[in-house]
Scaffold this motif. Structure first.
Motif, PDB file in Angstrom:
ATOM      1  N   TRP A  68     -13.072  -4.820  -2.869  1.00  0.00           N
ATOM      2  CA  TRP A  68     -11.711  -5.353  -3.023  1.00  0.00           C
ATOM      3  C   TRP A  68     -10.929  -5.340  -1.717  1.00  0.00           C
ATOM      4  N   ARG A 132      -4.124   0.172  -4.539  1.00  0.00           N
ATOM      5  CA  ARG A 132      -5.522  -0.086  -4.880  1.00  0.00           C
ATOM      6  C   ARG A 132      -6.423   1.033  -4.373  1.00  0.00           C
ATOM      7  N   GLU A 135      -6.973   3.994  -6.719  1.00  0.00           N
ATOM      8  CA  GLU A 135      -7.741   3.849  -7.955  1.00  0.00           C
ATOM      9  C   GLU A 135      -9.018   4.682  -7.952  1.00  0.00           C
TER      10      GLU A 135
END
Length: 258
Positions: A68, A132, A135
């Motif tokens: 990502w 992010r 996470e």
């Protein structure tokens, strides 16, 4: 390159102190995360030119950047997010800030605005990337994160009283997770082993991947891989852990701030 120099696999493994099958696995492409340190060692043993040396180490570093975070390359410098996602343990010391993996969005925004060099859109994008990163803390193979935070970072009213109060509450919740330990290094300790600044030590599950020390500066990211350098930082972290409040006492101190 090895064959051009008439070197045997066993000889290379022996000279570099590697396990007997390591180079064979590398040459058969049976590795997961190419190590920058390994590429440096091979480049030196093979006596490659400076240009080829740099090319190989750069490729190794860039090959770890995937997932990502590729979509956030404009705001996430280097490959830290990738290293974090592959780590089994992360040890971090922060002197003036709450560690990035524990920052709330409002706290992160206040920190970034303080730099006075980013637009609102850049700040928002960096916050998205930072959220992010966090996470990994709740993933099925979450790393063990061990953080030592200087009291000075917790006393600063970053973003104002409300933002800081929410940030402290978030730290308390993080400390309840089984894979997270937070220790506060109190002001009354005085001088300590990490006075020179923040750093992060990342350990990886594969024994072939050596630990890595990460240091962030205003303009660049530093990745330190020399074994003696890593050992120095591991020793420093051990010293500050012994001087900091225990995880339980640290939570009580955090609760006194909220």
């Amino acid at each position: 390159m090895r064959e051009e120099r008439n070197l045997k696999i066993e000889s290379v493994n022996k000279q570099l102190g590697w396990a007997s099958g390591k180079l064979s696995r590398m040459e058969r492409n049976e590795w997961k995360l190419p190590s920058v340190r390994d590429m440096k060692d091979l480049a030196e043993l093979y006596e490659l030119s400076d240009e080829m040396h740099e090319a190989l180490t750069s490729l190794a570093r860039e090959s770890r950047v995937r997932g990502w975070w590729v979509d956030f390359k404009d705001v996430l410098r280097g490959g830290l997010a990738d290293f974090e996602s592959g780590a089994s343990m992360i040890r971090t010391f922060e002197a003036l800030l709450v560690p990035g993996l524990f920052q709330t969005a409002d706290y992160a925004a206040a920190v970034l605005r303080g730099s006075r060099v980013m637009s609102d859109s850049e700040i928002e994008r960096k916050i998205d990337g930072r959220m992010r990163r966090q996470e990994i803390l709740a993933s099925s193979d979450a790393p063990h994160v061990w953080a030592v935070v200087d009291e000075a970072a917790l006393r600063k009213r970053v973003g104002g009283s409300d933002v800081m109060a929410a940030q402290v509450q978030h730290l308390i919740r993080m400390a309840e997770l089984p894979n997270i330990d937070i220790q506060v290094l109190r002001d009354n300790v005085g001088s300590h082993a990490a006075m020179e600044g923040a750093f992060m030590i990342l350990d990886f599950p594969d024994p072939a991947d050596l630990p890595l020390v990460y240091i962030e500066t205003a303009t660049e990211d530093l990745y330190l891989e020399q074994p003696e350098t890593i050992q120095n930082y591991v020793s420093t972290f051990g010293h500050i852990c012994s001087e900091a409040e225990s995880p339980e006492a640290s939570v009580r101190f955090l609760e006194s701030l909220s």
